[in-house]
Design a protein around this motif. Structure first.
Motif, mmCIF file in Angstrom:
data_model
loop_
_atom_site.group_PDB
_atom_site.id
_atom_site.type_symbol
_atom_site.label_atom_id
_atom_site.label_comp_id
_atom_site.label_asym_id
_atom_site.label_seq_id
_atom_site.Cartn_x
_atom_site.Cartn_y
_atom_site.Cartn_z
ATOM 1 N N LEU A 14 0.837 -1.195 0.000
ATOM 2 C CA LEU A 14 0.000 0.000 0.000
ATOM 3 C C LEU A 14 0.876 1.252 0.000
ATOM 4 O O LEU A 14 1.595 1.519 0.959
ATOM 5 C CB LEU A 14 -0.912 0.006 1.230
ATOM 6 N N GLN A 15 0.810 2.017 -1.067
ATOM 7 C CA GLN A 15 1.561 3.264 -1.171
ATOM 8 C C GLN A 15 0.589 4.422 -0.970
ATOM 9 O O GLN A 15 -0.148 4.788 -1.885
ATOM 10 C CB GLN A 15 2.229 3.363 -2.546
ATOM 11 N N ILE A 16 0.556 4.987 0.243
ATOM 12 C CA ILE A 16 -0.443 6.018 0.518
ATOM 13 C C ILE A 16 -0.228 7.250 -0.354
ATOM 14 O O ILE A 16 -1.165 7.989 -0.631
ATOM 15 C CB ILE A 16 -0.450 6.411 2.011
ATOM 16 N N ASP A 17 1.008 7.479 -0.826
ATOM 17 C CA ASP A 17 1.292 8.622 -1.692
ATOM 18 C C ASP A 17 0.599 8.488 -3.047
ATOM 19 O O ASP A 17 0.366 9.481 -3.741
ATOM 20 C CB ASP A 17 2.798 8.768 -1.915
ATOM 21 N N GLN A 18 0.299 7.253 -3.432
ATOM 22 C CA GLN A 18 -0.298 6.999 -4.736
ATOM 23 C C GLN A 18 -1.768 6.623 -4.640
ATOM 24 O O GLN A 18 -2.357 6.145 -5.615
ATOM 25 C CB GLN A 18 0.490 5.881 -5.441
ATOM 26 N N ARG A 19 -2.362 6.833 -3.465
ATOM 27 C CA ARG A 19 -3.761 6.457 -3.256
ATOM 28 C C ARG A 19 -4.535 7.676 -2.760
ATOM 29 O O ARG A 19 -4.663 7.901 -1.540
ATOM 30 C CB ARG A 19 -3.846 5.321 -2.232
ATOM 31 N N PRO A 20 -5.063 8.514 -3.660
ATOM 32 C CA PRO A 20 -5.778 9.721 -3.240
ATOM 33 C C PRO A 20 -7.004 9.438 -2.399
ATOM 34 O O PRO A 20 -7.443 10.296 -1.627
ATOM 35 C CB PRO A 20 -6.149 10.400 -4.567
ATOM 36 N N GLU A 21 -7.569 8.227 -2.499
ATOM 37 C CA GLU A 21 -8.753 7.910 -1.697
ATOM 38 C C GLU A 21 -8.424 7.811 -0.209
ATOM 39 O O GLU A 21 -9.324 7.884 0.641
ATOM 40 C CB GLU A 21 -9.395 6.607 -2.180
ATOM 41 N N MET A 22 -7.125 7.664 0.127
ATOM 42 C CA MET A 22 -6.745 7.588 1.538
ATOM 43 C C MET A 22 -7.030 8.913 2.234
ATOM 44 O O MET A 22 -7.403 8.948 3.409
ATOM 45 C CB MET A 22 -5.259 7.226 1.664
ATOM 46 N N ARG A 23 -6.859 10.009 1.537
ATOM 47 C CA ARG A 23 -7.150 11.327 2.114
ATOM 48 C C ARG A 23 -8.645 11.471 2.377
ATOM 49 O O ARG A 23 -9.045 12.006 3.407
ATOM 50 C CB ARG A 23 -6.655 12.421 1.171
ATOM 51 N N SER A 24 -9.470 10.967 1.468
ATOM 52 C CA SER A 24 -10.923 11.008 1.669
ATOM 53 C C SER A 24 -11.330 10.170 2.878
ATOM 54 O O SER A 24 -12.229 10.547 3.634
ATOM 55 C CB SER A 24 -11.647 10.502 0.417
ATOM 56 N N MET A 25 -10.664 9.038 3.062
ATOM 57 C CA MET A 25 -10.942 8.197 4.217
ATOM 58 C C MET A 25 -10.600 8.926 5.509
ATOM 59 O O MET A 25 -11.350 8.866 6.498
ATOM 60 C CB MET A 25 -10.134 6.900 4.124
ATOM 61 N N LEU A 26 -9.495 9.655 5.506
ATOM 62 C CA LEU A 26 -9.098 10.424 6.683
ATOM 63 C C LEU A 26 -10.156 11.479 7.007
ATOM 64 O O LEU A 26 -10.558 11.631 8.164
ATOM 65 C CB LEU A 26 -7.750 11.092 6.432
ATOM 66 N N VAL A 27 -10.616 12.194 6.000
ATOM 67 C CA VAL A 27 -11.629 13.239 6.214
ATOM 68 C C VAL A 27 -12.904 12.628 6.788
ATOM 69 O O VAL A 27 -13.492 13.154 7.739
ATOM 70 C CB VAL A 27 -11.922 13.970 4.894
ATOM 71 N N ARG A 28 -13.344 11.504 6.227
ATOM 72 C CA ARG A 28 -14.557 10.859 6.718
ATOM 73 C C ARG A 28 -14.416 10.456 8.190
ATOM 74 O O ARG A 28 -15.352 10.622 8.983
ATOM 75 C CB ARG A 28 -14.880 9.634 5.873
ATOM 76 N N CYS A 29 -13.245 9.955 8.559
ATOM 77 C CA CYS A 29 -13.032 9.529 9.944
ATOM 78 C C CYS A 29 -13.032 10.712 10.904
ATOM 79 O O CYS A 29 -13.454 10.570 12.053
ATOM 80 C CB CYS A 29 -11.726 8.751 10.060
ATOM 81 N N ILE A 30 -12.586 11.892 10.466
ATOM 82 C CA ILE A 30 -12.625 13.072 11.326
ATOM 83 C C ILE A 30 -14.069 13.420 11.655
ATOM 84 O O ILE A 30 -14.419 13.707 12.813
ATOM 85 C CB ILE A 30 -11.923 14.262 10.640
ATOM 86 N N TYR A 31 -14.939 13.379 10.663
ATOM 87 C CA TYR A 31 -16.357 13.628 10.905
ATOM 88 C C TYR A 31 -16.939 12.584 11.859
ATOM 89 O O TYR A 31 -17.706 12.917 12.769
ATOM 90 C CB TYR A 31 -17.133 13.595 9.587
ATOM 91 N N GLU A 32 -16.593 11.324 11.634
ATOM 92 C CA GLU A 32 -17.133 10.253 12.462
ATOM 93 C C GLU A 32 -16.610 10.314 13.885
ATOM 94 O O GLU A 32 -17.297 9.928 14.826
ATOM 95 C CB GLU A 32 -16.827 8.896 11.822
#
Length: 269
Positions: free
Chosen positions: A199-217
């Motif tokens: 898993l290369q988080i630098d190459q996975r833009p959806e990881m940032r969306s997951m982070l944002v969703r978790c902040i709301y949750e």
């Protein structure tokens, strides 16, 4: 000679009129200005970067306790007193932009992201990664620490510092069901997933969306937790009656002193 007395950050905050703040998210130009102000030579070495400060204040905004503004500002700037910048005008602008960002994070995470628009959606502020310092695919040193820089590295570290300070986050940290909410913070702070080395988080833009969703949750999780803690225990079990004397058997002498068996005396009524 008596050293000068510097006012602390609480004096600035209590004297500041928040109604003068422009509501809403910072514009792109204001975000760039905030990052530039955090590079001021007058800031102490222990002060956070702009990206780290945003992670720290985000955790304060969505966490379990209401952290006073002067308290999180003191942590961000590495000192509780003024001045944080040698130039008074730059200092005032820095403090105002930071406070406005904090209020926006509070307001934007108060409702589910599905109700947000581009002007109200929470997104972390992040610095541009210097390509010369990016190591991709990622590589770890002998201690298992990822080398180089990557997106949201400082932001996640700032959030982690706020989360681990004071012990207020323990109910979430100690609850395995809540760990999926924390895992994106850990992932971006460490820069890789040891269980998924591919898993290369630098190459996975959806990881940032997951982070944002978790902040709301996280914000919703703490709301539910506070509500549950404020409720009295529902339908408590009735207290079991306690006997002060041993139970009298039917064939035992009646305790009234008649000399008859209990079943033929008081026990017969």
């Amino acid at each position: 000679m008596t050293p000068p007395v510097h006012p602390d950050l609480s004096h600035w905050y209590h004297a500041f009129d928040e109604s003068t703040l422009t509501p809403g998210a910072l514009s792109s130009a204001e975000c760039a200005e905030l990052f530039e102000l955090f590079s001021d030579a007058g800031l102490v070495r222990s002060a956070m970067s702009a990206e780290m400060a945003d992670g720290f204040l985000t955790a304060c905004a969505v966490g379990p306790v209401d952290v006073p503004v002067p308290a999180w500002m003191a942590a961000v700037f590495g000192q509780p007193q003024l001045p944080v910048c040698a130039d008074t005008a730059r200092q005032e602008r820095l403090l105002q932009l930071l406070l406005r960002r904090y209020r926006h994070v509070q307001a934007s995470t108060a409702n589910p992201p599905t109700s947000a628009d581009p002007h109200t959606l929470f997104l972390p502020l992040q610095a541009t990664v210097d390509e010369a310092r990016r190591v991709s695919p990622y590589r770890c040193n002998a201690q298992g620490v990822r080398e180089g820089d990557w997106e949201l590295k400082d932001w996640a570290e700032g959030f982690r510092r706020a989360m681990l300070g004071g012990g207020h986050w323990q109910p979430m940290l100690g609850n395995q069901d809540a760990w999926p909410l924390i895992s994106p913070i850990v992932l971006f702070q460490s820069g890789y997933n040891p269980d998924k080395p591919e898993l290369q988080i630098d190459q996975r833009p959806e990881m940032r969306s997951m982070l944002v969703r978790c902040i709301y949750e996280m914000r919703q999780w703490w709301r539910a937790y506070a509500l549950a803690q404020s409720r009295p225990a529902a339908n408590p079990a009735p207290a079991t009656p306690r006997r002060d004397q041993p139970k009298v058997g039917r064939n035992d002498p009646c305790p009234c002193g008649s000399g008859q068996k209990y079943k033929k005396c008081c026990g017969a009524h």
